[in-house]
Write a protein that holds these residues in place. Structure first.
Motif, PDB file in Angstrom:
ATOM      1  N   ALA A 103       2.480  76.006  93.095  1.00  0.00           N
ATOM      2  CA  ALA A 103       3.259  77.206  92.158  1.00  0.00           C
ATOM      3  C   ALA A 103       3.239  78.155  92.896  1.00  0.00           C
ATOM      4  N   ILE A 104       1.392  78.804  93.313  1.00  0.00           N
ATOM      5  CA  ILE A 104       1.139  79.831  93.777  1.00  0.00           C
ATOM      6  C   ILE A 104       1.930  79.489  95.368  1.00  0.00           C
ATOM      7  N   LEU A 132       9.264  79.300 104.593  1.00  0.00           N
ATOM      8  CA  LEU A 132       7.874  78.653 105.412  1.00  0.00           C
ATOM      9  C   LEU A 132       7.698  77.065 105.262  1.00  0.00           C
ATOM     10  N   ILE A 133       8.308  76.790 104.287  1.00  0.00           N
ATOM     11  CA  ILE A 133       8.455  75.254 103.954  1.00  0.00           C
ATOM     12  C   ILE A 133       9.287  74.396 104.561  1.00  0.00           C
ATOM     13  N   ALA A 134      10.350  75.065 105.314  1.00  0.00           N
ATOM     14  CA  ALA A 134      11.502  74.913 105.651  1.00  0.00           C
ATOM     15  C   ALA A 134      10.592  74.432 107.278  1.00  0.00           C
ATOM     16  N   ALA A 135      10.726  75.857 108.019  1.00  0.00           N
ATOM     17  CA  ALA A 135       9.499  75.881 108.560  1.00  0.00           C
ATOM     18  C   ALA A 135       8.366  74.303 109.492  1.00  0.00           C
ATOM     19  N   GLY A 192      11.009  71.335 108.334  1.00  0.00           N
ATOM     20  CA  GLY A 192      12.104  70.914 108.487  1.00  0.00           C
ATOM     21  C   GLY A 192      13.373  71.514 107.536  1.00  0.00           C
ATOM     22  N   ASN A 193      14.966  72.095 107.875  1.00  0.00           N
ATOM     23  CA  ASN A 193      15.162  72.104 106.960  1.00  0.00           C
ATOM     24  C   ASN A 193      16.134  71.106 105.572  1.00  0.00           C
ATOM     25  N   MET A 194      15.499  71.007 104.734  1.00  0.00           N
ATOM     26  CA  MET A 194      16.062  70.051 103.716  1.00  0.00           C
ATOM     27  C   MET A 194      15.438  68.773 104.672  1.00  0.00           C
ATOM     28  N   SER A 195      14.049  68.042 104.938  1.00  0.00           N
ATOM     29  CA  SER A 195      13.492  67.263 104.638  1.00  0.00           C
ATOM     30  C   SER A 195      13.757  66.073 103.900  1.00  0.00           C
ATOM     31  N   TRP A 196      13.358  65.173 104.005  1.00  0.00           N
ATOM     32  CA  TRP A 196      12.830  64.533 102.953  1.00  0.00           C
ATOM     33  C   TRP A 196      11.346  65.014 102.398  1.00  0.00           C
ATOM     34  N   LEU A 251      10.297  67.045  98.755  1.00  0.00           N
ATOM     35  CA  LEU A 251       9.428  66.592  97.943  1.00  0.00           C
ATOM     36  C   LEU A 251       8.693  67.681  97.577  1.00  0.00           C
ATOM     37  N   VAL A 252       8.314  68.697  98.741  1.00  0.00           N
ATOM     38  CA  VAL A 252       7.750  69.990  98.282  1.00  0.00           C
ATOM     39  C   VAL A 252       7.971  70.634  97.132  1.00  0.00           C
ATOM     40  N   TYR A 253       9.257  70.937  97.623  1.00  0.00           N
ATOM     41  CA  TYR A 253      10.623  71.723  96.505  1.00  0.00           C
ATOM     42  C   TYR A 253      10.664  71.517  95.365  1.00  0.00           C
ATOM     43  N   ILE A 254      10.064  69.808  94.905  1.00  0.00           N
ATOM     44  CA  ILE A 254      10.772  68.901  94.257  1.00  0.00           C
ATOM     45  C   ILE A 254       9.054  69.141  93.583  1.00  0.00           C
ATOM     46  N   LEU A 255       7.789  69.234  93.949  1.00  0.00           N
ATOM     47  CA  LEU A 255       6.832  69.446  93.032  1.00  0.00           C
ATOM     48  C   LEU A 255       6.676  70.933  92.744  1.00  0.00           C
TER      49      LEU A 255
END
Length: 66
Positions: free
Chosen positions: A12-13, A29-32, A35-39, A43-47
């Motif tokens: 969550a942090i 940062l996650i997309a960078a 990848g933009n909406m890679s699997w 998964l990171v966004y879901i977690l």
């Protein structure tokens, strides 16, 4: 239970820091990193979302300890 609490809090942090970067600098940062909406980024966004939902239970556990 404590290990799950700490894991969910850490995830969550990470999500909160990412949203802060998006809000302030328009930088995802996650997309960078993954990848933009890679699997994996999905998964990171879901977690992050599941961790936030799990941490809602923290309110009840804090109230019960008081």
């Amino acid at each position: 239970m404590k290990a799950l609490d700490y894991t969910a809090l850490t995830i969550a942090i990470i999500g909160a820091v990412n949203w802060g970067l998006v809000g302030i600098f328009r930088f995802d940062l996650i997309a960078a990193l993954f990848g933009n909406m890679s699997w994996f980024s999905r998964l990171v966004y879901i977690l992050v979302g599941l961790s936030g939902l799990y941490l809602l239970s923290l309110y009840g556990r804090i109230r019960n300890e008081s």
